[in-house]
Write a protein that holds these residues in place. Structure first.
Motif, PDB file in Angstrom:
ATOM      1  N   ASN A 119       0.680  -1.127   0.158  1.00 61.02           N
ATOM      2  CA  ASN A 119      -0.027  -0.034   0.021  1.00 61.02           C
ATOM      3  C   ASN A 119       0.893   1.187   0.011  1.00 61.02           C
ATOM      4  O   ASN A 119       0.491   2.194   0.820  1.00 61.02           O
ATOM      5  CB  ASN A 119      -0.862  -0.033   1.285  1.00 61.02           C
ATOM      6  N   GLU A 120       2.070   1.274  -0.838  1.00 61.91           N
ATOM      7  CA  GLU A 120       3.126   2.311  -0.842  1.00 61.91           C
ATOM      8  C   GLU A 120       3.220   2.703  -2.231  1.00 61.91           C
ATOM      9  O   GLU A 120       3.067   1.834  -3.073  1.00 61.91           O
ATOM     10  CB  GLU A 120       4.278   1.995  -0.028  1.00 61.91           C
ATOM     11  N   TRP A 121       3.389   4.045  -2.435  1.00 62.49           N
ATOM     12  CA  TRP A 121       3.939   4.448  -3.564  1.00 62.49           C
ATOM     13  C   TRP A 121       5.657   4.408  -3.755  1.00 62.49           C
ATOM     14  O   TRP A 121       6.285   4.733  -2.504  1.00 62.49           O
ATOM     15  CB  TRP A 121       3.571   5.952  -3.850  1.00 62.49           C
ATOM     16  N   ARG A 122       6.090   3.906  -4.609  1.00 63.66           N
ATOM     17  CA  ARG A 122       7.613   3.703  -4.866  1.00 63.66           C
ATOM     18  C   ARG A 122       8.011   4.396  -6.314  1.00 63.66           C
ATOM     19  O   ARG A 122       7.479   4.255  -7.347  1.00 63.66           O
ATOM     20  CB  ARG A 122       7.918   2.134  -4.689  1.00 63.66           C
ATOM     21  N   ALA A 123       9.184   4.702  -6.178  1.00 59.99           N
ATOM     22  CA  ALA A 123       9.823   5.419  -7.552  1.00 59.99           C
ATOM     23  C   ALA A 123      10.419   4.305  -8.390  1.00 59.99           C
ATOM     24  O   ALA A 123      10.925   3.227  -7.970  1.00 59.99           O
ATOM     25  CB  ALA A 123      10.901   6.242  -7.348  1.00 59.99           C
ATOM     26  N   VAL A 124      10.082   4.315  -9.612  1.00 67.01           N
ATOM     27  CA  VAL A 124      10.891   3.375 -10.562  1.00 67.01           C
ATOM     28  C   VAL A 124      11.624   4.370 -11.648  1.00 67.01           C
ATOM     29  O   VAL A 124      11.516   5.588 -11.374  1.00 67.01           O
ATOM     30  CB  VAL A 124       9.701   2.636 -11.366  1.00 67.01           C
ATOM     31  N   ALA A 125      12.173   3.823 -12.576  1.00 65.12           N
ATOM     32  CA  ALA A 125      13.092   4.402 -13.503  1.00 65.12           C
ATOM     33  C   ALA A 125      12.359   5.560 -13.907  1.00 65.12           C
ATOM     34  O   ALA A 125      11.281   5.398 -14.705  1.00 65.12           O
ATOM     35  CB  ALA A 125      13.687   3.674 -14.701  1.00 65.12           C
ATOM     36  N   PRO A 126      13.081   7.068 -14.181  1.00 63.97           N
ATOM     37  CA  PRO A 126      12.241   7.988 -14.616  1.00 63.97           C
ATOM     38  C   PRO A 126      12.372   7.964 -16.162  1.00 63.97           C
ATOM     39  O   PRO A 126      13.256   7.086 -16.823  1.00 63.97           O
ATOM     40  CB  PRO A 126      13.154   9.294 -14.101  1.00 63.97           C
ATOM     41  N   MET A 127      11.353   8.668 -16.885  1.00 63.90           N
ATOM     42  CA  MET A 127      11.484   8.694 -18.413  1.00 63.90           C
ATOM     43  C   MET A 127      12.670   9.497 -18.932  1.00 63.90           C
ATOM     44  O   MET A 127      13.437  10.261 -18.010  1.00 63.90           O
ATOM     45  CB  MET A 127      10.292   9.453 -19.023  1.00 63.90           C
ATOM     46  N   SER A 128      13.233   9.381 -20.099  1.00 63.54           N
ATOM     47  CA  SER A 128      14.342  10.171 -20.560  1.00 63.54           C
ATOM     48  C   SER A 128      14.087  11.801 -20.974  1.00 63.54           C
ATOM     49  O   SER A 128      15.015  12.598 -20.601  1.00 63.54           O
ATOM     50  CB  SER A 128      14.929   9.584 -21.837  1.00 63.54           C
ATOM     51  N   LYS A 129      12.829  12.089 -20.805  1.00 58.25           N
ATOM     52  CA  LYS A 129      12.240  13.307 -20.965  1.00 58.25           C
ATOM     53  C   LYS A 129      11.513  13.955 -20.053  1.00 58.25           C
ATOM     54  O   LYS A 129      10.613  12.830 -19.456  1.00 58.25           O
ATOM     55  CB  LYS A 129      11.550  13.521 -22.565  1.00 58.25           C
TER      56      LYS A 129
END
Length: 632
Positions: free
Chosen positions: A339-349
């Motif tokens: 039930n958590e938000w986690r970061a994943v790889a960002p976009m290149s733009k």
């Protein structure tokens, strides 16, 4: 001057002129740069033209140099074509085998109907796999090493997986060395063990396959008692032949994890258990484990290890948007297991006003605005690798505030604006040809439009025509390639969120002429009618709306004063919205997408785990007025 002299002078003059023209032409060619003195063309029609004509030659039995003899069938063909499509035939025709010198070749161990289908595929690139032919086609494709047909057969069988047939498909995949299908069928059987153990296929399992299943750490069952009962059911199906295997099988049942009462009253009292010393030893081991908790650290082993069943479900991704005065590239996912938000790889733009869609379980980010320029580029996220790729064809025009949805295996980009004008253009991305194709334009230009697919139709809902917000709705019929108007919403909305939930299209939030909205409504396609739904707790323009594990969620947006990171969950039973935590980033005009996952997919638990790339929440900088932004 006589005629002869005149002609002579004309001839000389003409020759001088021709010489001068030739000299001029040569000089012009010399002046051309190397890159301009040639024309290179790659025909996109040539391959189809070639293959069509080769197939025509085959059907007319012209230039054929080999006949394949299979059962009662004789199939004429061309060695070059067969060798190009099949490593099996290439080895046969280019090596020192006797067949390389024969014009008639007898083929063994391949069904003649399957062979005809495969030869047809070699000449047409087309294959139809169905329930009637897959069991003949896959073995034949394996023998001939025609990989594309093998993959297609496996994909078909994957889609047919069911608790009643998954064990049969698993065995079939194992027989023909289809490792990926074997892995998927194996995982399916483990995940659906509660239903699989009731099937006829389960009772017919060979002992080695039974042990493979019940020994798995990922076996999904209510309790260990279910595993014991399933084993005893399998034994009793052929008691005289199978009782000898009982000790070997029960080594993989985790008795120490059972309820003590069940262990004593059911397991210990079973006649088959009582009559076998090895079985009694397993039960005694479990009793010691349960009766001596202080000794458990010294008694650890495979039978004391709790199972971790595969859990399948859906995860929600929030992509890009506008945060703290700028467009952002960040992407985060909502993990339902914690039930958590986690970061994943960002976009290149960086992308605000980005359109997001999920096609073949891959997340696409289309267009948007990077804070400086309008974009036509497209990125694709693979949850298995936690990576974005940029090798996707761009849209035909720049688009921000674009609606994106998936229909009939294609990704549709609808409306938006290109920095000059509001758009009614619609195009679709076909992954099979890896390019965008224009389809019929909408009747109305729409930026900030919401899109949804229901009952095979693509809906374009609300938005703005560049002058004012819209309440109108259009529906696209892919078969007729045309848009038709349907009932308008009760409220004009741009930058709204929409999603299909329980057979209705829900439209929430957005902005009208004067303010951000918290109101919501839903469309009934059977009645062609919109009706009000209870309002959200917060006003939300630029909101994302998605259905995750059968829950309707409203994500982020702008309430007129601040950018939001909060999330609301719609409870259909109580007809109310409830706050459900928040993202790491505040997001206006971000996209949302939902991907199906397995518990052990690498995005959650692999080497590229999101826990390894989890970034801290940004500082909440002072929010800039929405009026300072372009109309994203």
């Amino acid at each position: 001057m006589d005629t002869t002299q005149t002609l002579s002078l004309i001839s000389k003059s003409s020759a001088i002129q021709h010489e001068n023209q030739s000299s001029t032409t040569i000089d012009m060619l010399k002046d051309c740069s190397p890159c301009n003195n040639k024309l290179i063309k790659f025909s996109d029609k040539h391959a189809k033209f070639l293959i069509d004509n080769l197939n025509l030659l085959r059907k007319q039995k012209e230039l054929c140099d080999v006949i394949l003899m299979i059962g009662q069938s004789q199939i004429p063909a061309h060695r070059a074509v067969l060798s190009a499509c099949s490593p099996y035939f290439k080895a046969m025709f280019t090596g020192e085998l006797a067949e390389s010198r024969k014009t008639e070749i007898i083929i063994h161990d391949i069904d003649e109907f399957a062979m005809e289908l495969l030869i047809e595929f070699c000449y047409t690139s087309r294959i139809i796999v169905d329930e009637k032919n897959v069991q003949m086609l896959l073995p034949a494709a394996c023998i001939l090493q025609i990989e594309e047909v093998q993959i297609t057969c496996c994909e078909f069988l994957q889609k047919q997986l069911d608790p009643s047939n998954c064990l049969g498909i698993r065995a079939f995949a194992d027989t023909h060395s289809c490792r990926e299908l074997l892995r998927i069928a194996d995982r399916y059987a483990q995940q659906h063990f509660t239903d699989v153990k009731e099937s006829e296929e389960f009772l017919c399992l060979p002992i080695n396959q039974l042990i493979d299943i019940i020994s798995s750490d990922e076996l999904n069952m209510t309790c260990e008692e279910d595993v014991f009962n399933a084993v005893m059911q399998w034994i009793s199906c052929d008691l005289q032949q199978r009782k000898q295997y009982l000790p070997k099988i029960l080594e993989h049942v985790r008795f120490p994890l059972m309820n003590p009462r069940f262990l004593v009253n059911t397991v210990s009292s079973d006649p088959l258990i009582r009559s076998d010393q090895a079985c009694r030893d397993l039960v005694d081991e479990a009793k010691d484990y349960l009766l001596l908790p202080q000794e458990r650290l010294n008694m650890q082993g495979p039978r004391t290890r709790p199972r971790k069943p595969i859990r399948s479900g859906e995860v929600l991704f929030a992509v890009g948007g506008w945060c703290s005065g700028d467009a952002i590239a960040s992407v985060e996912m909502f993990d339902p297991t914690t039930n958590e938000w986690r970061a994943v790889a960002p976009m290149s733009k960086r992308r605000c006003g980005v359109g997001v869609g999920v096609l073949n379980n891959l997340l696409y980010a289309v267009g948007g605005h990077d804070g400086v320029s309008y974009l036509n580029s497209v990125e694709r996220f693979d949850p298995q690798t936690n990576q974005w790729s940029n090798d996707i064809a761009p849209t035909s025009s720049c688009r921000t505030s674009v609606g994106v949805a998936v229909l009939d295996g294609c990704l549709f980009a609808v409306g938006g604006q290109d920095g000059i004008s509001c758009l009614n253009l619609v195009e679709k991305y076909d992954p099979s040809v890896q390019r965008w194709i224009r389809v019929a334009s909408m009747g109305t230009k729409r930026l900030g439009v919401a899109v949804a697919v229901l009952d095979g139709y693509l809906y374009a809902i609300g938005g703005s025509d560049g002058q004012s917000p819209l309440s109108t709705v259009e529906r696209y019929d892919a078969k007729g390639n045309k848009w038709l108007s349907v009932a308008p919403m009760n409220t004009r909305r741009k930058h709204l969120g929409c999603a299909v939930y329980n057979g209705y299209i829900y439209a929430v939030g957005g902005r009208d002429d004067a303010k951000e909205l918290s109101t919501a409504e839903r469309y009934n396609p059977k009645l062609n009618q919109w009706s009000p739904v209870v309002a959200m707790n917060s006003r939300r323009s630029g909101v994302g709306l998605a259905v995750v594990n059968n829950h309707l969620m409203a994500i982020g947006g702008f309430d007129g004063e601040a950018y939001l990171k909060s999330v609301e969950l719609y409870d259909s039973e109580s007809n109310s919205w409830k706050l459900n935590g928040g993202m790491n980033y505040r997001r206006l005009g971000g996209g949302v997408g939902v991907i199906k996952f397995q518990q052990f997919d690498s995005i959650l638990y692999g080497s590229n785990s999101i826990s390894n790339v989890l970034s801290t929440s940004p500082e909440d900088l002072k929010n800039r007025s929405l009026s300072t932004l372009v109309d994203l």
